[in-house]
Scaffold this active site. Structure first.
Site, mmCIF file in Angstrom:
data_model
loop_
_atom_site.group_PDB
_atom_site.id
_atom_site.type_symbol
_atom_site.label_atom_id
_atom_site.label_comp_id
_atom_site.label_asym_id
_atom_site.label_seq_id
_atom_site.Cartn_x
_atom_site.Cartn_y
_atom_site.Cartn_z
ATOM 1 N N CYS A 34 0.759 -1.193 0.117
ATOM 2 C CA CYS A 34 0.066 0.014 -0.049
ATOM 3 C C CYS A 34 0.852 1.282 0.007
ATOM 4 O O CYS A 34 1.631 1.365 -1.080
ATOM 5 C CB CYS A 34 -0.988 -0.128 1.189
ATOM 6 S SG CYS A 34 -2.310 1.180 0.965
ATOM 7 N N HIS A 89 -3.454 -5.244 -0.080
ATOM 8 C CA HIS A 89 -3.219 -5.605 1.354
ATOM 9 C C HIS A 89 -3.035 -7.107 1.401
ATOM 10 O O HIS A 89 -4.079 -7.965 1.819
ATOM 11 C CB HIS A 89 -3.951 -5.148 2.597
ATOM 12 C CG HIS A 89 -3.776 -3.829 2.949
ATOM 13 N ND1 HIS A 89 -3.056 -3.218 3.945
ATOM 14 C CD2 HIS A 89 -4.315 -2.667 2.387
ATOM 15 C CE1 HIS A 89 -2.679 -2.148 3.836
ATOM 16 N NE2 HIS A 89 -3.739 -1.373 3.013
ATOM 17 N N GLU A 135 -2.080 -9.176 3.229
ATOM 18 C CA GLU A 135 -1.907 -10.100 4.437
ATOM 19 C C GLU A 135 -3.242 -10.427 5.055
ATOM 20 O O GLU A 135 -3.443 -11.270 5.914
ATOM 21 C CB GLU A 135 -1.217 -9.074 5.505
ATOM 22 C CG GLU A 135 -1.821 -7.742 5.821
ATOM 23 C CD GLU A 135 -1.620 -6.610 4.928
ATOM 24 O OE1 GLU A 135 -1.627 -5.282 5.100
ATOM 25 O OE2 GLU A 135 -0.940 -6.887 3.781
#
Length: 571
Positions: free
Chosen positions: A399, A506, A508
């Site tokens: 990001c 993102h 994750e």
């Protein structure tokens, strides 16, 4: 529908989220479809406006919901996809009731906490519990509800009252309460103290809820005498007092509960349609916990951010790194570096802190710059990115980290002047979006399993200006992933570098213990010196392909049969 309410006593942050996730995991391993709801008693509508220092990271869901990080635990443990309505706050409830009042839905009645707020809570829970969270679209059979905060907090009182009524509405055989409490062990005596738990349970029972299981958080296993004392004073059988002591890995918590007969208790108490047989899913957890305990080789990653004083600020990032490190049989060491400490102003104000920060960075095997907001610390992040680029150190920018990698390249390689972006705009780009790979040679594309596109979650306001794209690509910084319209730059990769990758999304948020996120997996492979060997083998062991594609389903037949992690040789 069966409902399991998880409450907490004595202190907040006691581990209710992990216990709720572990209970869900045990029931899912029995072949049940499980969903989860997190209740946060604060008045905010959602977690979107919080500083990470308030409640840890803001977790983003597929539908763009900005929610509490506990929903991240539920998704990772249960491998499910939740929606924004799985996170219930006081703000959401009051907003819905006030909107009804304004529309005249209450027909002139006086709108009160009881019954209107409490009814709204019960209706929300019953409605959301039936929403499918699995890829197969099947309605859940069990809903685990975690009530945030501690019993006795003034803001959680309407929720406690709502569930007091709820237990009678859905009948006893469909509702049970787990109370998580602390059993402290003062250093002076070393004796386990039961009084805080007694007081907490007494308060809960005074409010009309009687716990079916008391889960005691403690540093060492509960002594038998202590268990019996809690049983006697808290109106439960000794077998209903469960010890949840500190363990080496959170993967051990479901196994800890299983060993103490929690599944058998739920089957009897809630009359669950479960066969008591060997459970494949728990085999996976057992292997993961044993594997994480016997790792010998280390890999260190420098996490350069501005919220490094609280590890929960980057909870999903740390989990994604751990999943990837586990997959390559390495023990992860995260070096937290406050990006402001890398800046020239720190050299003047506190030279020791400055040199310590740079020493941490330079001694790391890889560099990660995660997402963030605001100007503070951005120059330090750019310094770290510049060092990783020049020193050919493995680097992943997520990001803001990706955007700053583009800024650093523009400044130092193509000498591009700064550009004023003007107004921020009113909204952020949130939720699941598609990224199309534009290059067949992309490292990240190979790590994803040579797919044409990926769907990942976003949370950003700024973007790379597509008009300037050719300036970067002429110098070797390639935009290998773009959105469907080709207007937004999603993935960058630098030529002639072992691993210099930036992603606008993102990754994750969708990493799982047995399905590590490919961008993080690539970073760990590169940091351990194994990426080239892995790519040369055609990425046959890509984590997205190694396990059953249907592992999102809670059907036991589709669970992983061969529980093997990607095995990466040292050559």
């Amino acid at each position: 529908m069966k409902y399991i309410l998880v409450t907490g006593g004595v202190i907040s942050g006691i581990g209710k989220g992990i216990i709720a996730s572990s209970v869900g995991t045990l029931l899912k391993s029995c072949g049940l479809h499980v969903t989860a709801i997190k209740i946060d008693p604060y008045i905010n509508i959602d977690a979107g406006t919080f500083s990470p220092y308030e409640h840890g990271e803001v977790f983003v869901l597929d539908d763009g919901g900005e929610v509490d990080l506990d929903l991240g635990n539920y998704e990772r443990f249960l491998d499910i996809r939740l929606t924004r309505d799985n996170n219930l706050t006081t703000g959401k409830i009051y907003q819905s009731v006030i909107n009804k009042e304004r529309r005249g839905d209450y027909l002139g009645k006086t709108v009160q906490v009881v019954p209107h707020i409490t009814d709204a809570i019960q209706e929300w829970v019953m409605k959301q519990a039936r929403v499918s969270v699995d890829d197969d679209g099947v309605e859940p059979q069990v809903c685990v509800i975690e009530l945030g905060g501690t019993v006795g907090d003034i803001e959680s009182m309407p929720f406690i009252e709502a569930f007091r009524q709820f237990q009678f509405k859905v009948k006893r055989e469909n509702f049970c309460n787990i109370h998580v409490s602390l059993v402290p062990q003062p250093g002076a005596t070393g004796e386990q103290k039961t009084k805080p738990t007694q007081n907490s349970v007494r308060e809960l029972r005074g409010l009309g809820l009687s716990p079916d299981l008391i889960m005691c958080r403690c540093s060492t296993p509960l002594e038998t005498a202590v268990k019996e004392k809690i049983s006697m004073f808290c109106h439960v059988e000794p077998t209903q007092v469960i010890c949840v002591h500190d363990v080496s890995s959170i993967y051990r918590v479901p196994l800890l509960l299983e060993d103490q007969g929690v599944v058998g208790f739920f089957c009897q108490r809630l009359d669950l349609p479960v066969e008591m047989r060997a459970r494949k899913m728990l085999t996976k957890w057992k292997e993961m916990s044993e594997r994480s305990d016997r790792l010998l080789e280390n890999v260190s990653i420098a996490l350069v951010g501005k919220y490094t004083k609280l590890s929960d600020s980057y909870a999903s990032v740390i989990k994604a790194l751990e999943h990837s490190a586990l997959a390559i049989n390495h023990k992860l060491k995260v070096k937290y570096i406050d990006s402001a400490d890398l800046e020239a102003t720190t050299l003047q104000d506190d030279p020791v802190k400055y040199h310590e920060a740079w020493q941490k960075l330079c001694s790391s095997d890889g560099v990660l710059v995660p997402g963030g907001f605001g100007v503070r610390g951005t120059e330090g992040k750019i310094q770290a990115i510049s060092w990783a680029r020049k020193q050919k150190k493995p680097f992943l920018g997520v990001c803001l980290g990706m955007q700053l990698a583009v800024c650093e390249f523009a400044r130092n390689v193509i000498d591009m002047p700064e550009h004023n972006p003007g107004q921020m705009g009113g909204t952020m780009r949130l939720g699941k979006r598609r990224t199309i790979f534009k290059s067949s040679n992309s490292i990240l594309r190979k790590l994803y399993g040579d797919v044409e596109y990926v769907d990942e979650r976003h949370r950003h306001r700024f973007e790379v200006n597509p008009d300037l794209k050719h300036h970067f690509e002429d110098k070797g910084l390639n935009f290998v992933g773009q959105d469907v319209e080709g207007e937004r730059m999603e993935v960058i990769e630098l030529e002639d570098h072992v691993y210099f990758v930036g992603v606008q999304y993102h990754p994750e948020f969708t990493s799982r213990p047995i399905k590590p996120s490919p961008p993080y997996f690539g970073l760990l492979l590169a940091a351990a010196g194994k990426l080239q060997g892995y790519l040369l083998k055609g990425c046959r062991l890509s984590p997205r392909d190694t396990y059953s594609d249907r592992s999102g389903s809670s059907s036991p037949d589709s669970e992983i049969s061969e529980l093997k992690f990607p095995c990466v040789s040292k050559d």
